[in-house]
Design an enzyme around this catalytic site. Structure first.
Site, PDB file in Angstrom:
ATOM      1  CG  HIS A   1      11.194  -4.715  13.079  1.00 44.17           C
ATOM      2  ND1 HIS A   1      10.933  -5.534  12.665  1.00 44.17           N
ATOM      3  CD2 HIS A   1      11.547  -3.673  12.553  1.00 44.17           C
ATOM      4  CE1 HIS A   1      10.412  -5.335  12.153  1.00 44.17           C
ATOM      5  NE2 HIS A   1      10.763  -4.518  11.464  1.00 44.17           N
TER       6      HIS A   1
ATOM      7  CG  ASP B   1      12.739  -1.237   8.998  1.00 46.11           C
ATOM      8  OD1 ASP B   1      12.461  -0.531   7.975  1.00 46.11           O
ATOM      9  OD2 ASP B   1      12.435  -2.520   8.976  1.00 46.11           O
TER      10      ASP B   1
ATOM     11  CG  HIS C   1      10.421  -0.162   3.945  1.00 46.09           C
ATOM     12  ND1 HIS C   1       9.475  -0.545   4.461  1.00 46.09           N
ATOM     13  CD2 HIS C   1      10.599   0.224   5.373  1.00 46.09           C
ATOM     14  CE1 HIS C   1       9.344  -1.805   4.910  1.00 46.09           C
ATOM     15  NE2 HIS C   1       9.872  -0.866   5.783  1.00 46.09           N
TER      16      HIS C   1
ATOM     17  CG  HIS D   1      10.970   1.064  12.292  1.00 52.89           C
ATOM     18  ND1 HIS D   1      10.059   1.653  12.790  1.00 52.89           N
ATOM     19  CD2 HIS D   1      10.828  -0.085  11.934  1.00 52.89           C
ATOM     20  CE1 HIS D   1       8.829   1.151  12.562  1.00 52.89           C
ATOM     21  NE2 HIS D   1       9.415  -0.537  12.004  1.00 52.89           N
TER      22      HIS D   1
ATOM     23  CG  HIS E   1       8.819   1.510   8.182  1.00 60.86           C
ATOM     24  ND1 HIS E   1      10.119   0.890   8.514  1.00 60.86           N
ATOM     25  CD2 HIS E   1       8.588   3.325   8.989  1.00 60.86           C
ATOM     26  CE1 HIS E   1      10.358   1.823   9.515  1.00 60.86           C
ATOM     27  NE2 HIS E   1       9.642   3.014   9.509  1.00 60.86           N
TER      28      HIS E   1
ATOM     29  CD1 TRP F   1       3.552  20.003 -10.830  1.00 60.70           C
ATOM     30  CD2 TRP F   1       5.611  20.073  -9.232  1.00 60.70           C
ATOM     31  NE1 TRP F   1       3.246  21.308 -10.319  1.00 60.70           N
ATOM     32  CE2 TRP F   1       4.642  21.542  -9.399  1.00 60.70           C
ATOM     33  CE3 TRP F   1       6.298  20.736  -7.749  1.00 60.70           C
ATOM     34  CZ2 TRP F   1       4.200  22.399  -8.334  1.00 60.70           C
ATOM     35  CZ3 TRP F   1       6.765  21.624  -7.691  1.00 60.70           C
ATOM     36  CH2 TRP F   1       6.097  22.957  -7.958  1.00 60.70           C
ATOM     37  CG  ASN F   2       2.258  12.525  -9.077  1.00 56.06           C
ATOM     38  OD1 ASN F   2       1.364  13.896 -10.033  1.00 56.06           O
ATOM     39  ND2 ASN F   2       3.253  11.739  -9.853  1.00 56.06           N
TER      40      ASN F   2
END
Ligand code: MN
Length: 259
Positions: free
Chosen positions: A209, A76, A74, A80, A70, A62-63
């Site tokens: 946006h 938004d 991805h 945001h 973002h 695992w990491n």
């Protein structure tokens, strides 16, 4: 007994419906948006191994991830942007899950973008698309197919010149038409963000946006394989991680498309 869902499973099994992956790989090589240097920057992706079948954990791998919300392909959320900060259901953990599924309207401007990296989608282009394909329905994802995901080299993808990045986006009137008049779920793009590369200098800055999130709409960035979708008839499933008060999230975006 059959119903629409058993019919869907049958269509998937027969190959009449394809599952299309609209997602870019997410890793240390994932390009990250650059902002004017007066603003705080988002880090790139860091992946550190916790254990990998070794003395740190003999049977498991695992990491630890470190990345901005973002990053890569991805989602938004309205929170945001300052214009969406006080809306109800505006964050990754509070958006109703019904809104993570919607029909796709794919507007192909690949040829325009090949001729002009700063191409902006206009209301005229949207209305021309609707004359050909029908009105954009309420609750649809509008996906701007630009061919930009073919730029697999990070420098070409970011396309930064002395005067900043150059990549396609939306004229503010197009964003208003989609958000206010068509009541879309949001817009999805192949570029690193849902505004044009030069949008920091637009009026208002980052108009897509500003308009979309102010209207409670969403964004999807760094999509790929939009060329595998029809103009209409596909369904997009894009569910961000349920990050508490999350402004966005890396997301595995898939589409169900007729084959
Ligand atoms: Mn974003």
């Amino acid at each position: 007994m059959t119903n629409v869902l058993t019919e869907l499973v049958d269509a998937l099994t027969r190959g009449a419906v394809n599952v299309v992956d609209l997602t870019q790989p997410l890793g240390p090589a994932t390009p990250v948006i650059g902002l004017p240097p007066i603003f705080a920057a988002s880090p790139g992706v860091t992946i550190d191994v916790i254990s990998r079948y070794d003395e740190r954990g003999p049977a498991w791998y695992w990491n630890t991830l470190r990345l901005g919300e973002h990053t890569g392909t991805h989602f938004d959320a309205p929170i945001h942007w300052v214009t969406g900060r006080d809306l109800p259901g505006n964050a990754c953990d509070t958006i109703p899950v019904r809104r993570f599924v919607g029909p796709a309207c794919v507007i192909d401007v690949t040829a325009d973008v090949a001729a002009n990296a700063d191409f902006l989608l206009t209301t005229g282009r949207i209305e021309a698309w609707e004359r050909e394909h029908g009105p954009i329905p309420s609750g649809a994802w509008v996906l701007l197919r630009t061919g930009w995901s073919r730029r697999t080299d990070a420098a070409a993808f970011l396309n930064v010149a002395a005067d900043g990045p150059h990549s396609p986006g939306f004229d503010v009137r197009a964003s208003r038409l989609l958000a206010h008049d068509r009541d879309v779920l949001g817009v999805g793009v192949e570029t690193i963000g849902t505004d044009a590369g030069q949008a920091a200098s637009f009026d208002p800055p980052f108009p897509n946006h500003t308009v979309m999130h102010g209207a409670g709409k969403f964004g999807l960035a760094s999509l790929c394989h939009l060329d595998q979708l029809p103009a209409t008839g596909a369904i997009v499933i894009a569910a961000p991680l349920k990050i508490v008060q999350g402004s966005g999230s890396p997301v595995r975006v898939i589409a169900l498309a007729p084959s």
